[in-house]
Design a protein around this motif. Structure first.
Motif, PDB file in Angstrom:
ATOM      1  N   PRO A  31      -5.362  -3.304   1.047  1.00 38.08           N
ATOM      2  CA  PRO A  31      -3.920  -3.806   0.433  1.00 38.08           C
ATOM      3  C   PRO A  31      -4.808  -4.805  -0.196  1.00 38.08           C
ATOM      4  N   ARG A  32      -4.537  -5.254  -0.964  1.00 42.00           N
ATOM      5  CA  ARG A  32      -4.642  -6.200  -2.222  1.00 42.00           C
ATOM      6  C   ARG A  32      -3.878  -7.367  -2.501  1.00 42.00           C
ATOM      7  N   PRO A  33      -3.580  -7.988  -2.334  1.00 38.56           N
ATOM      8  CA  PRO A  33      -2.975  -9.654  -2.593  1.00 38.56           C
ATOM      9  C   PRO A  33      -2.080  -9.008  -3.938  1.00 38.56           C
ATOM     10  N   GLU A  34      -2.640  -9.170  -5.538  1.00 38.85           N
ATOM     11  CA  GLU A  34      -2.035  -8.410  -5.675  1.00 38.85           C
ATOM     12  C   GLU A  34      -1.308  -7.115  -6.064  1.00 38.85           C
ATOM     13  N   ASN A  35      -1.266  -6.562  -5.320  1.00 37.65           N
ATOM     14  CA  ASN A  35      -0.530  -5.025  -5.880  1.00 37.65           C
ATOM     15  C   ASN A  35       0.632  -5.820  -5.267  1.00 37.65           C
ATOM     16  N   MET A  92       0.509  -0.909   0.269  1.00 34.95           N
ATOM     17  CA  MET A  92      -0.125  -0.064  -0.630  1.00 34.95           C
ATOM     18  C   MET A  92       0.642   0.923   0.061  1.00 34.95           C
ATOM     19  N   PHE A  93       0.428   2.627  -0.797  1.00 36.14           N
ATOM     20  CA  PHE A  93       0.884   3.687   0.020  1.00 36.14           C
ATOM     21  C   PHE A  93       0.038   5.221   0.024  1.00 36.14           C
ATOM     22  N   HIS A  94      -1.495   5.175   0.032  1.00 41.83           N
ATOM     23  CA  HIS A  94      -2.175   5.793  -0.106  1.00 41.83           C
ATOM     24  C   HIS A  94      -2.233   6.279  -1.530  1.00 41.83           C
ATOM     25  N   ASN A  95      -3.793   6.634  -1.555  1.00 40.45           N
ATOM     26  CA  ASN A  95      -4.843   6.973  -2.555  1.00 40.45           C
ATOM     27  C   ASN A  95      -3.910   9.489  -2.733  1.00 40.45           C
ATOM     28  N   SER A  96      -2.901   9.306  -3.353  1.00 40.94           N
ATOM     29  CA  SER A  96      -2.685  10.952  -2.513  1.00 40.94           C
ATOM     30  C   SER A  96      -2.657  12.514  -3.548  1.00 40.94           C
ATOM     31  N   LYS A  97      -3.413  13.098  -2.986  1.00 47.41           N
ATOM     32  CA  LYS A  97      -2.653  14.450  -4.408  1.00 47.41           C
ATOM     33  C   LYS A  97      -2.533  15.390  -3.579  1.00 47.41           C
ATOM     34  N   SER A 117      16.047  -7.784  -8.239  1.00 43.07           N
ATOM     35  CA  SER A 117      16.136  -6.394  -7.997  1.00 43.07           C
ATOM     36  C   SER A 117      14.241  -6.608  -8.111  1.00 43.07           C
ATOM     37  N   ILE A 118      13.882  -5.230  -7.331  1.00 47.11           N
ATOM     38  CA  ILE A 118      12.690  -5.546  -6.961  1.00 47.11           C
ATOM     39  C   ILE A 118      11.990  -5.219  -8.146  1.00 47.11           C
ATOM     40  N   HIS A 119      10.524  -6.048  -8.169  1.00 50.11           N
ATOM     41  CA  HIS A 119       9.212  -5.763  -9.209  1.00 50.11           C
ATOM     42  C   HIS A 119       8.058  -5.462  -8.387  1.00 50.11           C
ATOM     43  N   LEU A 120       7.221  -4.294  -8.537  1.00 45.78           N
ATOM     44  CA  LEU A 120       6.979  -3.234  -7.908  1.00 45.78           C
ATOM     45  C   LEU A 120       5.417  -3.446  -8.307  1.00 45.78           C
ATOM     46  N   THR A 121       4.156  -4.357  -8.527  1.00 44.57           N
ATOM     47  CA  THR A 121       2.495  -4.590  -9.312  1.00 44.57           C
ATOM     48  C   THR A 121       1.852  -3.942  -8.506  1.00 44.57           C
ATOM     49  N   TYR A 122       1.683  -2.848  -9.101  1.00 49.72           N
ATOM     50  CA  TYR A 122       0.495  -1.916  -8.104  1.00 49.72           C
ATOM     51  C   TYR A 122      -0.418  -1.339  -8.817  1.00 49.72           C
ATOM     52  N   GLN A 123      -2.162  -1.126  -8.241  1.00 51.73           N
ATOM     53  CA  GLN A 123      -3.303  -0.454  -9.089  1.00 51.73           C
ATOM     54  C   GLN A 123      -3.952   0.399  -8.039  1.00 51.73           C
ATOM     55  N   PHE A 124      -3.652   1.791  -8.125  1.00 51.75           N
ATOM     56  CA  PHE A 124      -4.990   2.641  -7.601  1.00 51.75           C
ATOM     57  C   PHE A 124      -6.356   1.731  -7.347  1.00 51.75           C
TER      58      PHE A 124
END
Ligand SMILES: Cc1cc2nc3c(=O)[nH]c(=O)nc-3n(C[C@H](O)[C@H](O)[C@H](O)COP(=O)(O)OP(=O)(O)OC[C@H]3O[C@@H](n4cnc5c(N)ncnc54)[C@H](O)[C@@H]3O)c2cc1C
Length: 516
Positions: A387-391, A301-306, A400-407
């Motif tokens: 917190p979504r399992p696919e994120n 997670m990382f927050h949906n920010s503006k 190397s780190i791979h980051l998969t993320y959907q808001f």
């Protein structure tokens, strides 16, 4: 140097640094392993061009997005970790954040403990990190056992005007909690010169209450604490049964070294803690250490920010702008789900705008950006993401780190933005004057995502759905703990660092009792 310790802590940021500070008085032998070095104190610390345009303090690291595209994450591998650059807005989660919350996109899960369980540790963290604020002003906050150690940082005239306008319009603005070494009654005794260089800048005079200044530096020279910098932990090895960590493997100056301890604590930040666990593969832990549940790396997670620059006719000559917050839309009401937190950001400058929006500002002359900065009130909106399992964080064969993320929770983010525009209309800042500063719009993984990274190794009571138990000990290991933002089962909609610090103190007390 001996290579056997009572406790090894990996990472010296909000979690690891605070944990080391909590454990040090026990007299136990502690080894603090930090992959970075001390952040240099130099004039560039306060130079917006050096910090934002040149990225002087961003540590070289290459991560990959879901499509395999490389990007440079906004990471800061230093003693003190991300807190060297943080805005020191030190909020508690609200009591409701510890329970289940319904959003349009799904459920934010409950924590394995309540607000009341963490409250004493929040208080200790606020006193350790010298937080300025005024408990009782924000109607959404939970009960508190002790007032902040310092009164709130006073509003400068433009912020006071905004606060008064908001109150007149029926809102509940409050003094935002700030971690700075400032004594407004005795200026001569104060380290803080109350400058604009807070969000995203290191503090040259060490007046920002970051983990290096507050937690780690006071330990240097203690006979029972050893700090090793430039020490990147690459893997953990276990006994043949796979139940105890017996070896912490590091890479230092290109050499492999190894250390051992009765207790090992990972606090390398959400992404790197997951990376270390995922790389620690063995016969007993074929999917990575503590990963029998396949939860390590998931639920990032990382927050949906503006970030918003609201423009008014009158100039805003505020220097230290981060004194005001608003939680009127934080909790759900009958008509809507929770929307999130509104707070003031560090003051805009031409240099910062260029760094944040390189494409948009490329052709703009400096004077025009300075004119915008002169009239802007800079605001940060935060909505909880789920917190979504696919994120998730995964690690490839090259480590190397791979980051998969959907808001998630766009509806809530937009709802909060609508409320902001209404509120600005009522305070003399017309809605059409609001510029949406979509930070890092051209990056597939936005920077803010790395700044507030959390999840990846959540704690919980069920080993099938969590990595660590209620004490933050890995379910599958007898002597491995987690003490950073990786343990968050959900992130709430306020800045995460104080919760990381409070939980690290809680874990520290538990480990100290265990070692006794
Ligand atoms: C620009 C910016 C502004 C922010 N503003 C705020 C704010 O105002 N308020 C707030 O609450 N939060 C803020 N945050 C977020 C806050 O700083 C983090 O939530 C917090 O620091 C997370 O703590 P942590 O212990 O999980 O990780 P960190 O504090 O990042 O600590 C992790 C440490 O582990 C080290 N490490 C990583 N990998 C390894 C390895 N393999 N071996 C050894 N060491 C390793 C890192 O170098 C680092 O020192 C901000 C962050 C940024 C970047």
């Amino acid at each position: 140097m001996t290579d056997r310790y009572d406790v090894i802590i990996v990472g010296s940021g909000a979690g690891g640094g605070t944990l080391a500070h909590t454990l040090a008085p026990s007299g136990k032998k502690i080894l603090l392993l930090e992959r970075g070095d001390f952040l240099p104190r130099e004039l560039e610390n306060w130079d917006a061009t050096a910090v934002f345009v040149d990225g002087r303090y961003i540590s070289p690291d290459t991560w990959y997005d879901a499509g395999g595209k490389a990007f440079q994450p906004q990471v800061h591998y230093y003693v003190g970790g991300a807190t060297k650059m943080y805005g020191a807005a030190l909020y508690r989660l609200r009591p409701a954040d510890f329970g289940e919350i319904k959003y349009s996109d799904g459920i934010s899960p409950a924590w394995p403990l309540d607000y009341a369980d963490l409250e004493p540790y929040y208080t200790r963290a606020e006193w350790l990190y010298q937080v300025h604020g005024n408990h009782g002003e924000d109607p959404t906050e939970g009960p508190y056992s002790k007032q902040y150690p310092w009164p709130p940082v006073s509003h400068e005239p433009r912020m006071q005007q905004l606060s008064d306008d908001l109150a007149t319009a029926g809102y509940n603005p409050f003094h935002a909690p700030c971690g700075i070494l400032l004594d407004e009654d005795h200026r001569a005794a104060s380290a803080c010169i109350r400058c604009a260089w807070v969000d995203g800048f290191p503090c040259l005079v060490h007046a920002k209450c970051d983990a290096e200044v507050i937690a780690v530096r006071p330990l240097l020279g203690l006979p029972n604490v050893t700090l090793l910098v430039g020490a990147e932990v690459t893997a953990l090895r276990t006994d043949p049964a796979g139940r105890s960590v017996t070896e912490v493997v590091i890479s230092r100056a290109g050499q492999r070294e190894s250390y051992s301890a009765d207790i090992v604590v990972l606090a390398a930040g959400a992404a790197n803690t997951a990376k270390i666990l995922l790389r620690s593969v063995s016969g007993k832990h074929p999917a990575g250490l503590a990963n029998g549940s396949d939860q390590v790396g998931r639920n990032y997670m990382f927050h949906n920010s503006k970030a918003v620059a609201a423009l008014a006719k009158e100039p805003n000559d505020t220097v230290y702008q981060k004194t005001l917050g608003l939680n009127d839309f934080y909790l759900a009401d009958e008509s809507r789900p929770p929307l999130g937190n509104i707070q003031l950001l560090g003051k805009s400058s031409a240099g910062a705008m260029r760094g944040e929006e390189p494409k948009l500002t490329k052709l703009a002359p400096n004077w025009s950006l300075e004119e915008v900065a002169k009239h802007s009130v800079d605001i940060w909106l935060t909505t909880e993401d789920l917190p979504r399992p696919e994120n998730r964080v995964t690690v490839d064969g090259d480590a190397s780190i791979h980051l998969t993320y959907q808001f998630s929770n766009h509806a809530e983010t937009e709802g909060l933005y609508r409320e902001l525009k209404t509120l600005l209309n009522k305070t003399g800042m017309a809605a059409h004057h609001v510029l949406s500063k979509n930070f890092y719009a051209d990056m597939s993984v936005p920077l803010a995502g790395v700044a507030h990274q959390a999840g990846t190794a959540r704690f919980g009571s069920d080993p099938a759905t969590s990595v660590a138990d209620g004490t933050c000990k890995a379910h599958e290991l007898d002597n491995l703990y987690l003490a950073d933002a990786s343990i968050f089962p959900s992130i709430g909609a306020v800045n995460p660092a104080l919760t990381v610090m409070a939980n690290a103190i809680r874990v520290g007390d538990h480990i100290a009792a265990r070692l006794r």
